[in-house]
Design a protein around this motif. Structure first.
Motif, PDB file in Angstrom:
ATOM      1  N   ASP A   1       1.003  -1.174   0.134  1.00 48.09           N
ATOM      2  CA  ASP A   1       0.058   0.114  -0.094  1.00 48.09           C
ATOM      3  C   ASP A   1       0.628   1.241  -0.057  1.00 48.09           C
ATOM      4  OD1 ASP A   1      -2.340  -1.554   0.101  1.00 48.09           O
ATOM      5  OD2 ASP A   1      -2.706  -1.413   2.141  1.00 48.09           O
ATOM      6  N   ARG A   2       1.974   1.338   0.955  1.00 43.67           N
ATOM      7  CA  ARG A   2       2.628   2.339   0.992  1.00 43.67           C
ATOM      8  C   ARG A   2       3.583   2.736  -0.330  1.00 43.67           C
ATOM      9  NH1 ARG A   2       4.939   0.028   5.474  1.00 43.67           N
ATOM     10  NH2 ARG A   2       6.930  -0.057   4.397  1.00 43.67           N
ATOM     11  N   CYS A   3       3.740   1.581  -1.080  1.00 43.87           N
ATOM     12  CA  CYS A   3       4.540   1.813  -2.448  1.00 43.87           C
ATOM     13  C   CYS A   3       3.667   1.636  -3.620  1.00 43.87           C
ATOM     14  CB  CYS A   3       5.691   0.672  -2.397  1.00 43.87           C
ATOM     15  SG  CYS A   3       6.826   0.818  -0.989  1.00 43.87           S
ATOM     16  N   SER A   4       2.297   1.669  -3.501  1.00 42.65           N
ATOM     17  CA  SER A   4       1.371   1.421  -4.371  1.00 42.65           C
ATOM     18  C   SER A   4       1.452   0.152  -5.493  1.00 42.65           C
ATOM     19  CB  SER A   4       1.629   2.717  -5.425  1.00 42.65           C
ATOM     20  OG  SER A   4       1.184   4.015  -4.684  1.00 42.65           O
ATOM     21  N   ILE A   5       1.681  -0.731  -4.963  1.00 39.45           N
ATOM     22  CA  ILE A   5       1.954  -2.018  -5.586  1.00 39.45           C
ATOM     23  C   ILE A   5       0.543  -2.749  -5.495  1.00 39.45           C
ATOM     24  CG2 ILE A   5       2.869  -4.335  -5.820  1.00 39.45           C
ATOM     25  CD1 ILE A   5       5.504  -2.879  -4.170  1.00 39.45           C
ATOM     26  N   ALA A   6      -0.186  -3.122  -6.546  1.00 40.16           N
ATOM     27  CA  ALA A   6      -1.497  -3.554  -6.563  1.00 40.16           C
ATOM     28  C   ALA A   6      -1.428  -5.137  -6.252  1.00 40.16           C
ATOM     29  CB  ALA A   6      -2.067  -3.423  -7.971  1.00 40.16           C
TER      30      ALA A   6
ATOM     31  N   ARG B   1      -4.648  -9.567  -4.194  1.00 35.11           N
ATOM     32  CA  ARG B   1      -3.400  -9.006  -3.976  1.00 35.11           C
ATOM     33  C   ARG B   1      -2.292  -9.779  -4.032  1.00 35.11           C
ATOM     34  NH1 ARG B   1      -3.815  -4.236  -1.003  1.00 35.11           N
ATOM     35  NH2 ARG B   1      -1.606  -3.675  -2.081  1.00 35.11           N
TER      36      ARG B   1
ATOM     37  N   ARG C   1       6.230   0.335 -18.160  1.00 33.97           N
ATOM     38  CA  ARG C   1       6.165  -0.660 -17.009  1.00 33.97           C
ATOM     39  C   ARG C   1       6.193  -2.045 -17.519  1.00 33.97           C
ATOM     40  NH1 ARG C   1       2.282   1.572 -12.413  1.00 33.97           N
ATOM     41  NH2 ARG C   1       0.773   0.683 -13.756  1.00 33.97           N
TER      42      ARG C   1
END
Length: 135
Positions: free
Chosen positions: A43-48, A88, A131
């Protein structure tokens, strides 16, 4: 998407240590891992989403029966994390070395596991930023 996430269980770490692997990959010791902490990092690193796998030294420490049991354990643990957080997490199954464990790759995964089995990952560029995502 992060396709290079190593997860650990307490049982896996104990088994590796009992086999003499006290400093994996030359590190100072075994790290800890939890799904909750990893979700916070994501969540902190915007990883889905993240794809889990066991790191070196893998699941084979010499004894074929113990190798099969450890592979089943880590595959079940990865599948449990995936079931708890299906949007996730995915996971790559720990495959048995067929020549040493007396098994084929298909037998490496417990029938109830929904592990992601791939011989290779195909990469393709997505989006203007270049990406990459696993297909």
């Amino acid at each position: 998407m992060d396709v290079h996430v190593h997860f650990l269980t307490d049982h896996y770490v104990r088994t590796a240590k009992d086999a003499g692997h006290l400093h994996p990959d030359g590190g100072p010791g075994w790290p800890t891992w939890s799904a909750a902490e990893h979700l916070d990092l994501m969540d902190r690193c915007s990883i889905a989403a993240s794809i889990l796998s066991i790191s070196s030294p893998g699941v084979s420490f010499g004894d074929p029966a113990a190798t099969r049991a450890l592979a089943r354990h880590v595959n079940d643990a990865g599948a449990e994390v995936q079931r708890a957080h299906p949007s996730r997490f995915g996971h790559f199954a720990a495959l048995l070395p067929a020549s040493r464990a007396g098994s084929t790759p298909r037998e490496s995964v417990n029938g109830g596991s929904r592990a992601t089995l791939r011989r290779r990952i195909s990469w393709r560029s997505v989006g203007a930023r270049g990406r990459r995502a696993a297909e």
